[in-house]
Each structure stands twice: as C-alpha cells, then as structure tokens.
Write an enzyme that holds these catalytic residues in place. Structure first.
Site, short mmCIF file in Angstrom:
data_model
loop_
_atom_site.label_atom_id
_atom_site.label_comp_id
_atom_site.label_asym_id
_atom_site.label_seq_id
_atom_site.Cartn_x
_atom_site.Cartn_y
_atom_site.Cartn_z
CB SER A 153 -0.97 -0.03 1.34
OG SER A 153 -1.53 1.55 1.44
CE1 TYR A 166 -4.35 -2.19 5.10
CE2 TYR A 166 -3.35 -0.04 4.38
CZ TYR A 166 -4.01 -1.14 4.27
OH TYR A 166 -4.35 -1.69 2.80
#
Length: 268
Positions: A153, A166
């Site tokens: 990501s 995350y």
C-alpha cells in the site's frame, strides 16, 4: 545453474498454460486481478474467506471460457493455508503466480486490543509469509517462470496517522518481498509488490464505515481523497490488476524486488 532469460509470448494470451493463485480474490482488486489473469490464459484459483463469493467469481470466469477454481480459506488459519497449497500440489503439481492480496484495514489509532493487533498481523503479514513458504516448492516446479506478487500500500511509503497498525503491516510486506526476491531470485522466482493508493472498492468504503462515517461523510471523504491525487480520481480495480498482470508475465522477466506505486502520483 543460473535461470535463463525468457522470450516474450503473444501478449494476448501471455499467461497461457500458467497457474495463478489469488488470495482475497472474490472482490475488489483481487477479483479484478483474477479476471485479468484468466483472460490472459491462466488457470486461476480464487481464494477467499467468503466461499460463496469465491465460487460465484469462479463460475463467472468459467462461463467466459476460462479456467477457474474457488477455495474458501481464512488465510489467517495457517493449517487451512497449508491444506490449500497441498490441494494445488495435488491438482496441478506446480504454481506460476502467487498474488498475496488478502488483507484487512484494521482499527483506527493506537488504542486497540492485543487481539485486534494479532488479527491484523495474522491476515496482512503472517499469511503472506506462510503462503510464500508453502508456495515455494510449487513455484520451483514452474521452471523459472515463478512470480510472487504482494499487495502492499502507499501506507507503507507515506505514513498515515489513521491506522499505524495497517501501515506497519504493509511496510513489513515490502521488506518480506525484498527479502524473498533476494532469496528465491537465484531459483528463477521473482517477488515484487503493488502499492495501491485509494481505489474505488468495497474495501475503501468499509474502512470509511469503520471510522464511524455515515454515507454522506463517506462520499465527502472519497471525494477529498480523489482531489488529493494528481490525476484527480480514485483508481479502478482493473487499473491495479493491469500492473499485477505485468508483474505476473514475461514482460517483467527481469523485474525483481521492486514496489510499484499505483496511486495516480499521490506519493510523487
């Protein structure tokens, strides 16, 4: 013996006779990638904890004339993950492409429980490590055509205050990918990563919902995210899938150990 360089094939069916496994393959980027791989000639194994959605996706791909299987697996269950790759071994005896895509957003902020922490790590990072481990013998059997693709990501590149956990997982994914690229590269198995920015998927909306936003606020948030991207919009899942196809195919035969932002210039 050093692996030989491979010639590019007809790019209309550039994954013909190859086996591809996609975790988290029943929706969003995973589903778009499974469809893209299948359209390029691969036999695709769609893995998702939502077994009904996985079977529906596989049925749609099969109806299009391609080959697809569905397997209901919770990737955080390492025993179930091992059984998945045992099934692949029995069905095909080899694997050419592993897209480690399954993931979850995780809770916002730092005030989280140990159980929440462990769950996010198990899904986002631990599963990728063990899937790589279990897939390695099958990828070796692909005669130098093995490609592991990790979904990371932009949160691994540019820190976000919203979900430190995350971002931590996704940064760990990049180091796992780079280490695997060096370890398995001499055997002709490449490892690379996708780093998507905001993508128009249920995953993005679920993250907004988990933040306690109502529908109007979700739309406002997504609009604001789009404005922060130089291209002025969110990515579509198939735009990320096209980069996954590049990494899966012989077009990237000498690409190993890189992370590709697919973010419209957000991290430029």
């Amino acid at each position: 013996m050093m692996p030989r360089a491979r010639n590019r094939k007809d790019e209309t069916l550039e994954l013909e006779n190859r086996i591809a496994l996609v975790t988290g393959g029943a929706s969003g980027i995973g589903l778009a990638s499974a469809k893209t791989f299948a359209a390029a000639g691969a036999a695709v194994i769609i893995v998702d904890r939502d077994g009904d959605a996985a079977h529906e996706a596989a049925a749609a791909i099969t109806a299009s004339g391609a080959t697809a299987h569905a397997r209901a697996v919770d990737v955080s269950d390492i025993g179930a993950l091992r059984a998945l790759f045992d099934w692949v071994d029995g069905a095909y005896g080899k694997l050419h492409i592993l897209l480690n895509h399954a993931g979850m957003q995780g809770p916002i902020g730092l005030d989280i429980s140990e159980d929440q922490f462990d769950q996010v790590i198990a899904v986002n990072l631990k599963s990728q490590f063990f899937a790589t481990n279990f897939a390695a013998p099958l990828l070796r059997a692909s005669a130098g055509a093995g490609s592991i693709i990790y979904t990371s990501s932009t949160a691994a590149i540019r820190a976000s205050e919203r979900s430190p956990l995350y971002g931590t997982c996704k940064a760990g994914t990049l180091m796992l990918m780079r280490s695997v690229a060096r370890r398995l590269g001499p055997e002709g198995i490449r490892a690379n990563a996708l780093c998507p920015g905001p993508v128009d998927t249920p995953f993005s909306r679920d993250f907004a919902i988990s933040s306690g936003l109502d529908e109007a606020m979700i739309e406002a948030t997504l609009t604001a995210r789009a404005r922060s991207i130089p291209l002025g919009r969110l990515a579509q899942p198939d735009e990320v899938a096209s980069v996954a196809l590049f990494l899966a195919s012989d077009r990237s035969a000498f690409v190993n150990g890189i992370a590709i932002p697919v973010d419209g210039g957000m991290t430029a």
